[in-house]
Design a protein around this motif. Sequence first.
Motif, PDB file in Angstrom:
ATOM      1  N   HIS A 236       0.836  -1.200   0.000  1.00  0.00           N
ATOM      2  CA  HIS A 236       0.000   0.000   0.000  1.00  0.00           C
ATOM      3  C   HIS A 236       0.868   1.246   0.000  1.00  0.00           C
ATOM      4  O   HIS A 236       2.076   1.188   0.235  1.00  0.00           O
ATOM      5  N   VAL A 237       0.236   2.392  -0.301  1.00  0.00           N
ATOM      6  CA  VAL A 237       0.931   3.665  -0.490  1.00  0.00           C
ATOM      7  C   VAL A 237       0.393   4.685   0.509  1.00  0.00           C
ATOM      8  O   VAL A 237      -0.824   4.782   0.715  1.00  0.00           O
ATOM      9  N   THR A 238       1.295   5.444   1.128  1.00  0.00           N
ATOM     10  CA  THR A 238       0.922   6.531   2.034  1.00  0.00           C
ATOM     11  C   THR A 238       1.557   7.824   1.549  1.00  0.00           C
ATOM     12  O   THR A 238       2.759   7.864   1.275  1.00  0.00           O
ATOM     13  N   LEU A 239       0.757   8.871   1.441  1.00  0.00           N
ATOM     14  CA  LEU A 239       1.233  10.198   1.038  1.00  0.00           C
ATOM     15  C   LEU A 239       1.140  11.132   2.238  1.00  0.00           C
ATOM     16  O   LEU A 239       0.054  11.349   2.784  1.00  0.00           O
ATOM     17  N   ILE A 240       2.293  11.666   2.661  1.00  0.00           N
ATOM     18  CA  ILE A 240       2.361  12.539   3.836  1.00  0.00           C
ATOM     19  C   ILE A 240       2.590  13.975   3.378  1.00  0.00           C
ATOM     20  O   ILE A 240       3.519  14.258   2.626  1.00  0.00           O
ATOM     21  N   GLU A 241       1.754  14.884   3.849  1.00  0.00           N
ATOM     22  CA  GLU A 241       1.866  16.302   3.514  1.00  0.00           C
ATOM     23  C   GLU A 241       1.586  17.128   4.758  1.00  0.00           C
ATOM     24  O   GLU A 241       0.660  16.843   5.523  1.00  0.00           O
ATOM     25  N   ALA A 242       2.391  18.181   4.955  1.00  0.00           N
ATOM     26  CA  ALA A 242       2.245  19.013   6.150  1.00  0.00           C
ATOM     27  C   ALA A 242       0.994  19.882   6.084  1.00  0.00           C
ATOM     28  O   ALA A 242       0.375  20.157   7.117  1.00  0.00           O
TER      29      ALA A 242
ATOM     30  N   LEU B 105      -7.396   9.832  -5.260  1.00  0.00           N
ATOM     31  CA  LEU B 105      -6.282   9.105  -4.662  1.00  0.00           C
ATOM     32  C   LEU B 105      -6.769   8.158  -3.571  1.00  0.00           C
ATOM     33  O   LEU B 105      -6.305   7.009  -3.466  1.00  0.00           O
ATOM     34  N   THR B 106      -7.702   8.635  -2.761  1.00  0.00           N
ATOM     35  CA  THR B 106      -8.249   7.785  -1.698  1.00  0.00           C
ATOM     36  C   THR B 106      -8.957   6.571  -2.291  1.00  0.00           C
ATOM     37  O   THR B 106      -8.806   5.443  -1.801  1.00  0.00           O
ATOM     38  N   LYS B 107      -9.706   6.790  -3.346  1.00  0.00           N
ATOM     39  CA  LYS B 107     -10.405   5.692  -4.014  1.00  0.00           C
ATOM     40  C   LYS B 107      -9.415   4.702  -4.619  1.00  0.00           C
ATOM     41  O   LYS B 107      -9.699   3.487  -4.700  1.00  0.00           O
ATOM     42  N   SER B 108      -8.247   5.188  -5.037  1.00  0.00           N
ATOM     43  CA  SER B 108      -7.225   4.320  -5.630  1.00  0.00           C
ATOM     44  C   SER B 108      -6.417   3.562  -4.594  1.00  0.00           C
ATOM     45  O   SER B 108      -5.531   2.773  -4.958  1.00  0.00           O
ATOM     46  N   GLY B 109      -6.670   3.819  -3.320  1.00  0.00           N
ATOM     47  CA  GLY B 109      -5.975   3.094  -2.265  1.00  0.00           C
ATOM     48  C   GLY B 109      -4.830   3.836  -1.627  1.00  0.00           C
ATOM     49  O   GLY B 109      -4.107   3.271  -0.796  1.00  0.00           O
ATOM     50  N   VAL B 110      -4.629   5.102  -1.987  1.00  0.00           N
ATOM     51  CA  VAL B 110      -3.556   5.904  -1.384  1.00  0.00           C
ATOM     52  C   VAL B 110      -4.055   6.472  -0.058  1.00  0.00           C
ATOM     53  O   VAL B 110      -5.099   7.129  -0.009  1.00  0.00           O
ATOM     54  N   ARG B 111      -3.307   6.231   0.997  1.00  0.00           N
ATOM     55  CA  ARG B 111      -3.658   6.753   2.319  1.00  0.00           C
ATOM     56  C   ARG B 111      -3.039   8.135   2.487  1.00  0.00           C
ATOM     57  O   ARG B 111      -1.827   8.298   2.336  1.00  0.00           O
TER      58      ARG B 111
END
Length: 458
Positions: free
Chosen positions: A263-269, A288-294
Motif C-alpha cells: 500500500h501507499v501513504t502520502l504525507i503532507e504538512a 487518490l483515496t479511491k485508488s488506495g492511497v492513504r
Amino acid sequence: MFWHRELIKFSTATKSKSTITKTLVQASLSHFSTASDPPASVAKPSGLGPTKPDEKPRVVVLGSGWAGCRLLKGLNPSLYDIVCVSPRNHMVFTPLLASTCVGTLEFRSVAEPIARIQPSISSAPGSYFFLANSTAVDTENHEVHCETVTDGTDTVDPWKFKISYDKLVIASGAQASTFGIHGVKEHAIFLREVHHAQEIRRKLLLNLMLSDVPGLPEEEKRRLLHCVVVGGGPTGVEFSGELSDFIRRDVHERYSHVKDYIHVTLIEANEILSSFDDRLRHYAIKHLTKSGVRLVRGIVKDVKPENLVLSDGSEVPYGLLVWSTGVGPSTFINSLGLPKSPGGRIGVDEWLRVPTVQDVFSIGDCCGFLESTGKPVLPALAQVAERQGKYLANLLNKICKDGGGHAYGAKDMNLGDPFEYKHLGSMATVGRFKALVDLRQSKEAKGISLAGFILCCY
C-alpha cells in the motif's frame, strides 16, 4: 587456486586501467592550456584561456536543466563558441519521470542528450561539453573553476581546470529541500534525476521479491511493501498515482501472494496541490483515496532506516521512502558571493543579469528577481525556466550582433525589452488516466479549471 590467481590478475589489470585512464584524462585536458602555461610540475589547473578579439566570443553555460538546455538550443553557434559544464550530459523531461519508476515509460524516453539539443558542442572547433561540476566563479578575471565528475573513490582523481568566459550563464538549478531533517539524505530517495527513478524501480521490485520469501514475519512483509511519499506537490501526487496504478495493474497480477500487503501513504504538512484550485484539490483527494492511497497530514521530524517519526510522535514504517518536498538553493549557489533574492537564489534584474558584476546572467530555479525590481520571485517550474532560456538566448544573440559579445562589450548597451513571465497554467496526473488542469494566472485569479479522463488522453 585458479580462481584466486585470476582474481589477482583482474585486480592488477583494474589498477593499471585506472592509472592509464587518469593519464588519458589529464592528457585530453592538457591541450586546452595556453602556450604560456607553466610546466606540469607547477600545480596550476589547465583550461580554456581568454578569447582573442579576432575570435568568436565564448558563452559558458553552467547546467543542463530546462533553462540551460533551452538556452543552448537558442544560441547561434555562428556567433558564439558555446561551452556547457554540467555533471549530467543529458536533459531530463521531469514531468514524465514518475512514469519511469513503474515501467510505464522507459528511462531513455525522458532523457535527451545535450549534443542533440546543441550539435555544435560536439562538432564546432571552439565549442565543448564538459562533464564536470562548477566549484567557483571568479567574476573579476572572468573565469569559472571546474572539477571533473568521477564515479566513486576507486576511479581517477577529479581533474581541476578553469574556463575563461565572455558571457557566463548560471543555470545550475536547485537541490531537493530536506529542511535539515536528520536521515533524509541517507534513507530517502529523491525524484529529480534518471538514476533516482532507476533506484526507486530497483528497490520496489527487490522488496516485492523479498516479501515473497517463506517464513518472513507478517510485520516485516507489511513494512517492506509500504511505500511512503513525503510531499503533496505535483511530483508527490503524480508518483502516488503512478504507484497505485502499478499496484492495481501489475502487482495484483504478477505478485498475487503479496498483493494484500502493499500500500501507499502520502504525507503532507498542509494541503496537497496547494497551488491548484480548491475544486481540483478535492477531486485529487477523492481520486487518490479511491485508488488506495492513504493521505496523512503531518510533519516529518526524523527519518530512520526502517521508519520515520512524525511531529506527533507516531512512527511510520516503510520499505520505500520517496522525498518530494520542493527545492532550495544548492551548495554551489550558496557559496557564490553574488547578491541574493528572497529565498537565497541568485538575484537578477529585469534582463536576467546579475547587476553587481559584468557579463554574468542567471536563469532557472537558481535565480530570482531582486527586491529592487519590484517583481515577485517566480516559482521553480519548468515553464518558467524554459521561457527564461528562450528569452536569454535571443538577448545574447542580439548583444553579439550589436558588437557586444566579448567581455565588457555590452556594458552600456541598450538591451531592449525586459523579461516578462505569463503563467500558462498547471497540470498534474493522479492515476487511472485522470488529470487536473488549472489555467488560472494565479491562485487568487479566476479562470478555467478542469479534471477528468479526457484531459489525460489529450
